[in-house]
Write an enzyme that holds these catalytic residues in place. Structure first.
Site, PDB file in Angstrom:
ATOM      1  N   LYS A  48       0.840  -1.197   0.000  1.00 54.16           N
ATOM      2  CA  LYS A  48       0.000   0.000   0.000  1.00 54.16           C
ATOM      3  C   LYS A  48       0.877   1.250   0.000  1.00 54.16           C
ATOM      4  O   LYS A  48       1.676   1.467   0.903  1.00 54.16           O
ATOM      5  CB  LYS A  48      -0.906  -0.002   1.234  1.00 54.16           C
ATOM      6  CG  LYS A  48      -1.675   1.294   1.465  1.00 54.16           C
ATOM      7  CD  LYS A  48      -2.389   1.266   2.814  1.00 54.16           C
ATOM      8  CE  LYS A  48      -2.919   2.642   3.209  1.00 54.16           C
ATOM      9  NZ  LYS A  48      -3.501   2.650   4.567  1.00 54.16           N
TER      10      LYS A  48
ATOM     11  N   LYS B 153      -9.551  13.436   8.581  1.00 56.82           N
ATOM     12  CA  LYS B 153      -9.053  13.092   9.902  1.00 56.82           C
ATOM     13  C   LYS B 153      -8.907  14.342  10.763  1.00 56.82           C
ATOM     14  O   LYS B 153      -8.636  15.427  10.240  1.00 56.82           O
ATOM     15  CB  LYS B 153      -7.660  12.442   9.785  1.00 56.82           C
ATOM     16  CG  LYS B 153      -7.598  11.120   9.060  1.00 56.82           C
ATOM     17  CD  LYS B 153      -6.154  10.654   8.968  1.00 56.82           C
ATOM     18  CE  LYS B 153      -6.009   9.362   8.187  1.00 56.82           C
ATOM     19  NZ  LYS B 153      -6.472   8.204   8.951  1.00 56.82           N
TER      20      LYS B 153
ATOM     21  N   ASP C 272       1.804   6.379   5.843  1.00 54.54           N
ATOM     22  CA  ASP C 272       0.748   5.528   5.306  1.00 54.54           C
ATOM     23  C   ASP C 272       1.168   4.826   4.017  1.00 54.54           C
ATOM     24  O   ASP C 272       0.403   4.067   3.447  1.00 54.54           O
ATOM     25  CB  ASP C 272      -0.534   6.334   5.076  1.00 54.54           C
ATOM     26  CG  ASP C 272      -1.782   5.483   5.262  1.00 54.54           C
ATOM     27  OD1 ASP C 272      -1.687   4.440   5.936  1.00 54.54           O
ATOM     28  OD2 ASP C 272      -2.848   5.860   4.749  1.00 54.54           O
TER      29      ASP C 272
ATOM     30  N   ASP D 292     -11.941   7.447   4.436  1.00 53.90           N
ATOM     31  CA  ASP D 292     -10.696   7.216   5.163  1.00 53.90           C
ATOM     32  C   ASP D 292     -10.314   5.742   5.177  1.00 53.90           C
ATOM     33  O   ASP D 292      -9.301   5.367   5.757  1.00 53.90           O
ATOM     34  CB  ASP D 292     -10.813   7.753   6.599  1.00 53.90           C
ATOM     35  CG  ASP D 292      -9.467   7.914   7.281  1.00 53.90           C
ATOM     36  OD1 ASP D 292      -8.443   7.947   6.566  1.00 53.90           O
ATOM     37  OD2 ASP D 292      -9.433   7.987   8.527  1.00 53.90           O
TER      38      ASP D 292
ATOM     39  N   GLU E 202      -9.357   4.114   2.538  1.00 53.20           N
ATOM     40  CA  GLU E 202      -8.925   4.150   1.139  1.00 53.20           C
ATOM     41  C   GLU E 202      -7.884   3.096   0.812  1.00 53.20           C
ATOM     42  O   GLU E 202      -7.761   2.667  -0.336  1.00 53.20           O
ATOM     43  CB  GLU E 202      -8.389   5.541   0.785  1.00 53.20           C
ATOM     44  CG  GLU E 202      -6.943   5.822   1.139  1.00 53.20           C
ATOM     45  CD  GLU E 202      -6.631   5.716   2.633  1.00 53.20           C
ATOM     46  OE1 GLU E 202      -5.488   5.379   2.968  1.00 53.20           O
ATOM     47  OE2 GLU E 202      -7.524   5.973   3.464  1.00 53.20           O
TER      48      GLU E 202
ATOM     49  N   ARG F 155      -7.618  -0.073   1.530  1.00 58.08           N
ATOM     50  CA  ARG F 155      -8.155  -1.354   1.053  1.00 58.08           C
ATOM     51  C   ARG F 155      -8.685  -1.227  -0.369  1.00 58.08           C
ATOM     52  O   ARG F 155      -8.715  -2.212  -1.116  1.00 58.08           O
ATOM     53  CB  ARG F 155      -9.237  -1.843   2.001  1.00 58.08           C
ATOM     54  CG  ARG F 155     -10.485  -0.992   2.062  1.00 58.08           C
ATOM     55  CD  ARG F 155     -11.325  -1.272   3.280  1.00 58.08           C
ATOM     56  NE  ARG F 155     -10.674  -0.838   4.517  1.00 58.08           N
ATOM     57  CZ  ARG F 155     -11.161  -1.009   5.738  1.00 58.08           C
ATOM     58  NH1 ARG F 155     -12.318  -1.623   5.904  1.00 58.08           N
ATOM     59  NH2 ARG F 155     -10.516  -0.588   6.799  1.00 58.08           N
TER      60      ARG F 155
END
Length: 464
Positions: free
Chosen positions: A231, A243, A254, A313, A315, A317
């Site tokens: 990812k 957020k 992330d 949020d 996103e 997956r």
């Protein structure tokens, strides 16, 4: 803007075996006095040394210089003992060359030393580790150095802030690896991305930095096929489900799953394992703009499944779903995906233990063994199929989030399984990607959790 790979990292190198060096004698707390002369024991006791894990005592020579270092291991067999305790040494010892004596696992100690010497110095000059380690007898110094360098590369990527690391820079890192190892690389973006990977495109469309799908291949075509998926969300605002500011502070990490996949791929290719490797990185910035995807939108995936957006949020997956569909089409022997996916996994297991999911009991056992061997731990969590109903949607094939507050890590893993349903040997890692505080061999900051595990697993399966 320059789309360059982050600057070379500061990490020590192992000195050649036989280099003159000061001995570092590793001692257990239970019998640390054995083997020392009466004078050495008396001097060590006077300094308060007791063999406690991570402590040192300096024994002087006739001229007053350091002649020998005592290093406490505590009880290495005790529950909770740190197998990477030698990673403290680069930050404790003064400048010089050192050699290890009595380390229970010289290879692990050497790797811990190198991992503990890491410094992220892109934006300010820090105190680089001044102590150097001589390659211990019987240790494959080249292998240890390759692993440490790959970890350092991944840490650099996670530590680099989003203003200097977006999708283009993640692509640059992948291209650098491809050039280093003679791999092929294809990058899909623009209109082609919208057609082939619609979820990746939708998540990244609102950013001024275009999303893309990175596809790297390496190795002989007739070898077992292994696909790693990472990812690559360069920064996650949460999208329109934005957020709070406190939750955004570490969102540069992330893309930690992409860093893990890149680091593991570097290790695999550097070792020349007998496999056909495919590395897939969907990389985006989840931003806020007028064309951002919205809660309630229904998006069609590469697999043809429609997904109702319950929360923008969630996103990660979505972009992994399209990549996993591509991965499965190749019918690989094994798929491993890596992501900083859910806060629920952190609540359950904390920052040190990535959650691991698989339906394959053999793979689960091999992953657990590889994690123990590499000192890169995980904890298996269940793919409890009855929870799949939590992802039901009234208007689409499924929702991207569950309909309640429970089992968030499990439902995320179940969501991903919908997009690689035929691949039984599929392992999903939900990791934190960050060391909240410094531990031996693990400086505070970005961490490529499970990269060394993945390499140990693949090396065990496909040879070295």
């Amino acid at each position: 803007m320059s789309h360059s790979v982050p600057e070379a990292r500061a990490i020590a190198a192992l000195l050649p075996a036989g280099t003159p060096a000061i001995a570092v004698t590793c001692l257990r707390a239970s019998d640390w006095e054995e083997g020392l002369s009466a004078a050495e024991r008396a001097f060590a006791r006077a300094t308060g040394f007791s063999g406690k894990a991570g402590t040192v005592a300096y024994l002087p020579g006739p001229d007053g210089s350091v002649a020998r270092v005592l290093f406490g291991l505590g009880d290495p067999e005790a529950s909770g003992a740190d197998p990477l305790i030698a990673g403290r040494l680069p930050t404790l010892l003064p400048v010089g060359a050192y050699r290890l004596e009595g380390a229970p696992d010289a290879s692990a100690a050497s790797l811990a030393w190198l991992l503990g010497s890491y410094r992220f110095g892109r934006y300010r000059k820090g105190d680089a580790a001044k102590a150097s380690l001589v390659t211990p007898e019987g240790v494959d110094g080249a292998e240890v150095t390759r692993i440490a360098a790959a970890v350092a590369m991944g840490r650099d990527l996670v530590n680099t802030p989003a203003n200097d690391l977006g999708p283009a820079e993640i692509e640059a890192a992948a291209r650098s690896l491809a050039e280093k190892h003679g791999a092929a690389i294809r990058v899909v973006q623009g209109e082609e991305l919208a057609r082939e990977f619609p979820l990746v495109h939708a998540v990244g469309e609102a950013s001024t930095r275009p999303p893309r799908l990175i596809d790297l291949t390496w190795g002989p075509e007739d070898a077992p096929r292994v696909t790693l998926v990472g990812k690559g969300v360069a920064f996650d605002t949460g999208g329109l489900d934005i957020k709070p500011s406190s939750a955004m502070l570490l969102m540069k990490k992330d893309m930690g799953g992409a860093a893990v996949a890149l680091a593991a791929s570097d290790m695999v290719m550097g070792a020349g394992l007998r496999l056909s490797l495919r590395l897939l990185i969907p990389t985006v910035e989840n931003a806020v703009a007028g064309n951002a995807f919205r809660p309630g939108d229904v998006l069609r995936s590469r697999a043809g499944l429609t997904v109702e957006i319950g929360n923008t949020d969630a996103e990660g997956r979505l972009i992994l779903a399209d990549a996993l569909t591509l991965a499965e089409a190749d019918q690989p022997d094994l798929i491993l995906d890596f992501s900083t996916l859910t806060g629920a996994a952190r609540v359950a297991l904390g920052p040190d233990l990535p959650a691991f999911f698989t339906e394959d009991e053999t793979l689960a056992r091999e992953v657990a063994e590889a994690g123990a061997q590499a000192h890169d731990p995980i904890w298996r969590m269940p793919l409890h199929q009855p929870y799949a109903s939590m992802l039901d949607s009234k208007v689409a094939d499924l929702n991207n989030v569950s309909n309640g507050p429970f089992a968030g890590a499990i439902t995320a893993a179940l969501f991903l399984r919908r997009f690689a349903p035929k691949t039984k040997r599929h392992g999903h890692f939900d990791l934190y990607g960050w060391n909240p505080s410094t531990k031996p061999g693990r400086p505070e900051g970005g961490e490529v959790q499970t990269a060394r595990l993945a390499y140990a697993l693949l090396k065990g399966r496909y040879g070295g």
